[in-house]
Design a protein around this motif. Structure first.
Motif, PDB file in Angstrom:
ATOM      1  N   ILE A 280      17.157 -41.128 -35.224  1.00 31.12           N
ATOM      2  CA  ILE A 280      16.388 -42.187 -34.560  1.00 31.12           C
ATOM      3  C   ILE A 280      14.930 -41.993 -34.942  1.00 31.12           C
ATOM      4  O   ILE A 280      14.334 -40.956 -34.647  1.00 31.12           O
ATOM      5  CB  ILE A 280      16.554 -42.137 -33.030  1.00 31.12           C
ATOM      6  CG1 ILE A 280      18.030 -42.278 -32.645  1.00 31.12           C
ATOM      7  CG2 ILE A 280      15.734 -43.235 -32.369  1.00 31.12           C
ATOM      8  CD1 ILE A 280      18.288 -42.178 -31.146  1.00 31.12           C
ATOM      9  N   SER A 281      14.360 -42.986 -35.615  1.00 30.71           N
ATOM     10  CA  SER A 281      13.013 -42.833 -36.165  1.00 30.71           C
ATOM     11  C   SER A 281      12.022 -43.785 -35.508  1.00 30.71           C
ATOM     12  O   SER A 281      12.406 -44.827 -34.967  1.00 30.71           O
ATOM     13  CB  SER A 281      13.042 -43.046 -37.679  1.00 30.71           C
ATOM     14  OG  SER A 281      13.558 -44.322 -37.998  1.00 30.71           O
ATOM     15  N   PRO A 282      10.724 -43.473 -35.591  1.00 28.84           N
ATOM     16  CA  PRO A 282       9.685 -44.273 -34.926  1.00 28.84           C
ATOM     17  C   PRO A 282       9.087 -45.321 -35.857  1.00 28.84           C
ATOM     18  O   PRO A 282       9.460 -45.432 -37.020  1.00 28.84           O
ATOM     19  CB  PRO A 282       8.643 -43.220 -34.562  1.00 28.84           C
ATOM     20  CG  PRO A 282       8.707 -42.268 -35.714  1.00 28.84           C
ATOM     21  CD  PRO A 282      10.162 -42.233 -36.155  1.00 28.84           C
ATOM     22  N   TRP A 283       8.112 -46.051 -35.331  1.00 27.65           N
ATOM     23  CA  TRP A 283       7.496 -47.160 -36.056  1.00 27.65           C
ATOM     24  C   TRP A 283       6.270 -46.771 -36.851  1.00 27.65           C
ATOM     25  O   TRP A 283       5.849 -47.502 -37.738  1.00 27.65           O
ATOM     26  CB  TRP A 283       7.104 -48.269 -35.064  1.00 27.65           C
ATOM     27  CG  TRP A 283       6.271 -47.790 -33.915  1.00 27.65           C
ATOM     28  CD1 TRP A 283       6.712 -47.424 -32.675  1.00 27.65           C
ATOM     29  CD2 TRP A 283       4.852 -47.591 -33.902  1.00 27.65           C
ATOM     30  NE1 TRP A 283       5.659 -47.013 -31.894  1.00 27.65           N
ATOM     31  CE2 TRP A 283       4.503 -47.111 -32.621  1.00 27.65           C
ATOM     32  CE3 TRP A 283       3.834 -47.782 -34.840  1.00 27.65           C
ATOM     33  CZ2 TRP A 283       3.201 -46.809 -32.252  1.00 27.65           C
ATOM     34  CZ3 TRP A 283       2.523 -47.479 -34.490  1.00 27.65           C
ATOM     35  CH2 TRP A 283       2.226 -47.002 -33.211  1.00 27.65           C
ATOM     36  N   ASN A 284       5.642 -45.640 -36.549  1.00 29.26           N
ATOM     37  CA  ASN A 284       4.323 -45.376 -37.133  1.00 29.26           C
ATOM     38  C   ASN A 284       4.377 -45.025 -38.621  1.00 29.26           C
ATOM     39  O   ASN A 284       3.513 -45.418 -39.395  1.00 29.26           O
ATOM     40  CB  ASN A 284       3.574 -44.302 -36.335  1.00 29.26           C
ATOM     41  CG  ASN A 284       4.318 -42.989 -36.266  1.00 29.26           C
ATOM     42  OD1 ASN A 284       5.536 -42.955 -36.140  1.00 29.26           O
ATOM     43  ND2 ASN A 284       3.588 -41.897 -36.327  1.00 29.26           N
ATOM     44  N   PHE A 285       5.398 -44.282 -39.028  1.00 27.20           N
ATOM     45  CA  PHE A 285       5.650 -44.024 -40.450  1.00 27.20           C
ATOM     46  C   PHE A 285       7.138 -44.272 -40.696  1.00 27.20           C
ATOM     47  O   PHE A 285       7.916 -43.334 -40.891  1.00 27.20           O
ATOM     48  CB  PHE A 285       5.272 -42.585 -40.828  1.00 27.20           C
ATOM     49  CG  PHE A 285       3.788 -42.330 -40.836  1.00 27.20           C
ATOM     50  CD1 PHE A 285       3.027 -42.611 -41.974  1.00 27.20           C
ATOM     51  CD2 PHE A 285       3.152 -41.820 -39.724  1.00 27.20           C
ATOM     52  CE1 PHE A 285       1.658 -42.376 -41.987  1.00 27.20           C
ATOM     53  CE2 PHE A 285       1.790 -41.581 -39.727  1.00 27.20           C
ATOM     54  CZ  PHE A 285       1.032 -41.876 -40.862  1.00 27.20           C
ATOM     55  N   PRO A 286       7.552 -45.520 -40.663  1.00 22.61           N
ATOM     56  CA  PRO A 286       8.989 -45.823 -40.624  1.00 22.61           C
ATOM     57  C   PRO A 286       9.771 -45.363 -41.851  1.00 22.61           C
ATOM     58  O   PRO A 286      10.924 -44.934 -41.723  1.00 22.61           O
ATOM     59  CB  PRO A 286       9.029 -47.347 -40.476  1.00 22.61           C
ATOM     60  CG  PRO A 286       7.694 -47.823 -40.936  1.00 22.61           C
ATOM     61  CD  PRO A 286       6.732 -46.737 -40.602  1.00 22.61           C
ATOM     62  N   ILE A 287       9.175 -45.453 -43.033  1.00 23.27           N
ATOM     63  CA  ILE A 287       9.887 -45.026 -44.247  1.00 23.27           C
ATOM     64  C   ILE A 287       9.969 -43.504 -44.290  1.00 23.27           C
ATOM     65  O   ILE A 287      11.053 -42.921 -44.438  1.00 23.27           O
ATOM     66  CB  ILE A 287       9.168 -45.562 -45.508  1.00 23.27           C
ATOM     67  CG1 ILE A 287       9.034 -47.078 -45.451  1.00 23.27           C
ATOM     68  CG2 ILE A 287       9.939 -45.158 -46.769  1.00 23.27           C
ATOM     69  CD1 ILE A 287       8.062 -47.653 -46.483  1.00 23.27           C
ATOM     70  N   ASN A 288       8.838 -42.875 -44.128  1.00 23.98           N
ATOM     71  CA  ASN A 288       8.737 -41.415 -44.175  1.00 23.98           C
ATOM     72  C   ASN A 288       9.634 -40.757 -43.127  1.00 23.98           C
ATOM     73  O   ASN A 288      10.388 -39.824 -43.430  1.00 23.98           O
ATOM     74  CB  ASN A 288       7.266 -41.033 -43.942  1.00 23.98           C
ATOM     75  CG  ASN A 288       6.979 -39.565 -44.131  1.00 23.98           C
ATOM     76  OD1 ASN A 288       7.862 -38.736 -44.134  1.00 23.98           O
ATOM     77  ND2 ASN A 288       5.710 -39.236 -44.263  1.00 23.98           N
ATOM     78  N   LEU A 289       9.559 -41.237 -41.893  1.00 25.07           N
ATOM     79  CA  LEU A 289      10.242 -40.565 -40.790  1.00 25.07           C
ATOM     80  C   LEU A 289      11.680 -41.030 -40.585  1.00 25.07           C
ATOM     81  O   LEU A 289      12.372 -40.531 -39.698  1.00 25.07           O
ATOM     82  CB  LEU A 289       9.424 -40.730 -39.508  1.00 25.07           C
ATOM     83  CG  LEU A 289       8.016 -40.123 -39.591  1.00 25.07           C
ATOM     84  CD1 LEU A 289       7.247 -40.350 -38.299  1.00 25.07           C
ATOM     85  CD2 LEU A 289       8.073 -38.622 -39.911  1.00 25.07           C
ATOM     86  N   THR A 290      12.138 -41.969 -41.422  1.00 29.26           N
ATOM     87  CA  THR A 290      13.559 -42.319 -41.459  1.00 29.26           C
ATOM     88  C   THR A 290      14.221 -41.653 -42.651  1.00 29.26           C
ATOM     89  O   THR A 290      15.235 -40.954 -42.516  1.00 29.26           O
ATOM     90  CB  THR A 290      13.753 -43.851 -41.569  1.00 29.26           C
ATOM     91  OG1 THR A 290      13.122 -44.486 -40.472  1.00 29.26           O
ATOM     92  CG2 THR A 290      15.240 -44.202 -41.571  1.00 29.26           C
ATOM     93  N   PHE A 291      13.635 -41.844 -43.832  1.00 27.54           N
ATOM     94  CA  PHE A 291      14.260 -41.344 -45.045  1.00 27.54           C
ATOM     95  C   PHE A 291      13.985 -39.858 -45.290  1.00 27.54           C
ATOM     96  O   PHE A 291      14.743 -39.201 -46.000  1.00 27.54           O
ATOM     97  CB  PHE A 291      13.814 -42.172 -46.249  1.00 27.54           C
ATOM     98  CG  PHE A 291      14.435 -43.547 -46.300  1.00 27.54           C
ATOM     99  CD1 PHE A 291      15.600 -43.840 -45.605  1.00 27.54           C
ATOM    100  CD2 PHE A 291      13.855 -44.557 -47.051  1.00 27.54           C
ATOM    101  CE1 PHE A 291      16.175 -45.103 -45.647  1.00 27.54           C
ATOM    102  CE2 PHE A 291      14.423 -45.823 -47.116  1.00 27.54           C
ATOM    103  CZ  PHE A 291      15.594 -46.101 -46.411  1.00 27.54           C
ATOM    104  N   GLY A 292      12.913 -39.313 -44.718  1.00 25.50           N
ATOM    105  CA  GLY A 292      12.656 -37.875 -44.847  1.00 25.50           C
ATOM    106  C   GLY A 292      13.788 -37.055 -44.251  1.00 25.50           C
ATOM    107  O   GLY A 292      14.412 -36.238 -44.948  1.00 25.50           O
ATOM    108  N   PRO A 293      14.127 -37.263 -42.954  1.00 25.15           N
ATOM    109  CA  PRO A 293      15.278 -36.557 -42.376  1.00 25.15           C
ATOM    110  C   PRO A 293      16.596 -36.917 -43.070  1.00 25.15           C
ATOM    111  O   PRO A 293      17.495 -36.078 -43.164  1.00 25.15           O
ATOM    112  CB  PRO A 293      15.285 -37.038 -40.916  1.00 25.15           C
ATOM    113  CG  PRO A 293      13.891 -37.469 -40.647  1.00 25.15           C
ATOM    114  CD  PRO A 293      13.374 -38.016 -41.942  1.00 25.15           C
ATOM    115  N   LEU A 294      16.707 -38.161 -43.561  1.00 24.35           N
ATOM    116  CA  LEU A 294      17.925 -38.565 -44.281  1.00 24.35           C
ATOM    117  C   LEU A 294      18.139 -37.691 -45.513  1.00 24.35           C
ATOM    118  O   LEU A 294      19.278 -37.295 -45.809  1.00 24.35           O
ATOM    119  CB  LEU A 294      17.828 -40.042 -44.691  1.00 24.35           C
ATOM    120  CG  LEU A 294      18.976 -40.572 -45.558  1.00 24.35           C
ATOM    121  CD1 LEU A 294      20.300 -40.519 -44.811  1.00 24.35           C
ATOM    122  CD2 LEU A 294      18.674 -41.991 -46.034  1.00 24.35           C
ATOM    123  N   VAL A 295      17.074 -37.385 -46.233  1.00 23.89           N
ATOM    124  CA  VAL A 295      17.184 -36.514 -47.413  1.00 23.89           C
ATOM    125  C   VAL A 295      17.801 -35.170 -47.021  1.00 23.89           C
ATOM    126  O   VAL A 295      18.727 -34.675 -47.677  1.00 23.89           O
ATOM    127  CB  VAL A 295      15.798 -36.303 -48.063  1.00 23.89           C
ATOM    128  CG1 VAL A 295      15.853 -35.223 -49.131  1.00 23.89           C
ATOM    129  CG2 VAL A 295      15.285 -37.605 -48.651  1.00 23.89           C
TER     130      VAL A 295
END
Length: 473
Positions: free
Chosen positions: A120-135
């Protein structure tokens, strides 16, 4: 006769079941297969979808294209490159020493996937904080459901396109929607939950996870202090504080939240900050293409309320303070002379407002920091090594930057995460891989070992052997 009404099926149960059924197939993928997935994601970010993501971020809160490249796309691409370089060795069994009492056996640690994971990721850095943990989750061999924030809907939509193109939904899926969607997802028995957001929501995540004894990583926030001592280079400190504090319009979990400056250096620091703000964003930041906006009206009104509260409680606006509701624009704002009960000193700001607090001695500054919850980041600006070490020794924080701000987040060799109310668990690089893995211990017996001589029935000889073992081995 009354009958119980039928239980309504969770709308995400089927998706969860698909991933649960497929988890061992994904878990048993080799290094080359996981690397191929990471390469596909890297190509999508760098080539296929880069311009769409840039536009989406601008549409969501006027994020500058260069800032999207540096703080969103580059960070995830860097995470992928780092994972690819080290993944093979991370996947190897890590052999451990075996004591002489277990002679005839060998021991090792196996990093195995946790299973079905929710991010579950936030709005402030949506790409970084969604795809970073995904990696990290892909590298560790998990199946994953992603739930990005509804507040940055343009970006979430493009990320959904990427996931749908690259992955079957029984491996990785992205679900859009509001808080109700998160609530429904949290009802399911995931093997691990990775959440980035506020401490208040983090507590709710942890409560939901407890129902299924699900492990969690909580990347939270809080008030990150910045200590500027009397030996600091103020021009350099101002430049780096301004960059960290107003990057992404201050909507950064590791942004300097308030500055503690020696009372004799406060006026000079404010003067240098003003110079840097003009250098970065011009005399009128509302026209600057390097200055983004508050994400929505709710957060805009919250921040304006903080400024009004500051004025009411005697705060002095040193710089900025002006705003435009129509555009969700709030100028870079520096405020001093705040009482301890002012909202700006009690609540995480998460916007382009920076309070300045003065102190007389470094121990007074340390005491002030320690009177608050433990922060996600703490920054020190000083040229005195003894002072730096004294602050590090007498405070606690998830991470620390010395003579810089925010950059510790970008080093993939360092763990990133908070402590207590600022977070649980670590991410980035190996630490992210580890977070999405079960660290399984294995002991293999090869020959008859000394422990075989201590099995029941017990007798005096075995008692003597036990005594020798306790004393000498």
């Amino acid at each position: 006769m009354k009958t119980d009404s039928p239980k309504i099926k969770n709308p995400y149960q089927d998706l969860f079941d698909l991933q649960k059924e497929n988890q061992y197939n994904v878990a048993n993928t080799a290094y080359k297969e996981r690397k191929a997935k990471l390469n596909a994601l890297k190509y999508a970010l760098e080539k296929t979808y880069r311009s769409k993501l840039q536009k989406a971020m601008y549409d969501d809160f006027k994020k500058p294209i260069l800032e999207t490249d540096l703080t969103e796309i580059y960070q995830v691409v860097g995470e992928i490159k780092y994972a690819k370089k080290h993944l093979k060795e991370w996947m190897w069994n890590q052999y451990a020493k075996t004591p002489i009492t277990l002679l005839g056996s060998s021991s090792w640690v196996k990093y195995e996937p946790k299973g079905v994971c929710l991010i579950i990721s936030p709005w402030n850095f949506p790409i970084n904080l969604t795809f970073g943990p995904l990696v990290s989750a892909i590298a560790a061999g998990n199946t994953i459901i992603l739930k990005p924030s509804e507040m940055t809907s343009h970006t979430s939509s493009v990320m959904g396109e990427i996931i749908e193109e690259l992955f079957p939904n029984n491996e990785v899926a992205l679900v859009e929607g509001g808080a109700n969607v998160s609530k429904e997802l949290l009802e399911l028995p995931f093997n691990h939950i990775f959440f980035t957001g506020s401490p208040s929501i983090g507590k709710l995540i942890m409560k939901s996870a407890a129902e299924h004894l699900t492990s969690v990583t909580l990347e939270l926030g809080g008030k990150s202090p910045t200590i500027v001592d009397k030996t600091a280079n103020l021009k350099m400190a101002a430049q780096r504080i301004v960059w960290g504090a107003f990057l992404n319009n201050g909507q950064t979990c590791v942004a300097p939240d308030y500055v503690l400056v020696h009372e004799n250096r406060k006026e000079k620091l404010v003067e240098e900050i003003k110079k840097q703000l003009e250098k970065f964003y011009s005399n009128n930041p509302s026209t600057s293409e390097s200055y983004s906006r508050i994400v929505n009206k709710h957060h805009f009104n919250r921040l304006v309320n903080y400024i009004e509260n500051a004025k009411e409680t005697g705060g002095i606006i040193e710089i900025g303070g002006d705003f435009n509701e129509k555009d969700n624009y709030l100028a870079p704002t520096i405020i001093s002379n705040l009482p301890n009960n002012a909202k700006l000193l009690q609540e995480e700001i998460f916007g382009p407002i920076l309070p300045i607090v003065t102190y007389k001695t470094i121990d007074e500054a340390i005491q002030y920091v320690n009177s608050h919850e433990r922060p996600l980041a703490l920054y020190i600006f000083s040229t005195n090594r003894k002072t730096m070490n004294h602050i590090l020794t007498h405070t606690r924080a998830g991470s620390t930057g010395i003579n810089n701000s925010v950059l510790q987040f970008t080093n993939h060799n360092l763990p990133f995460g908070g402590v207590n109310t600022s977070g649980i668990g670590k991410s980035h690089g190996f630490y992210g891989f580890q977070e999405f893995s079960n660290i399984r211990s294995v002991l293999k017996q090869h020959t008859i070992g000394p422990t075989s001589f201590l099995f029941p029935p017990y007798n005096k000889l075995k008692q003597k052997l036990a005594n020798i073992t306790i004393k000498w081995l």
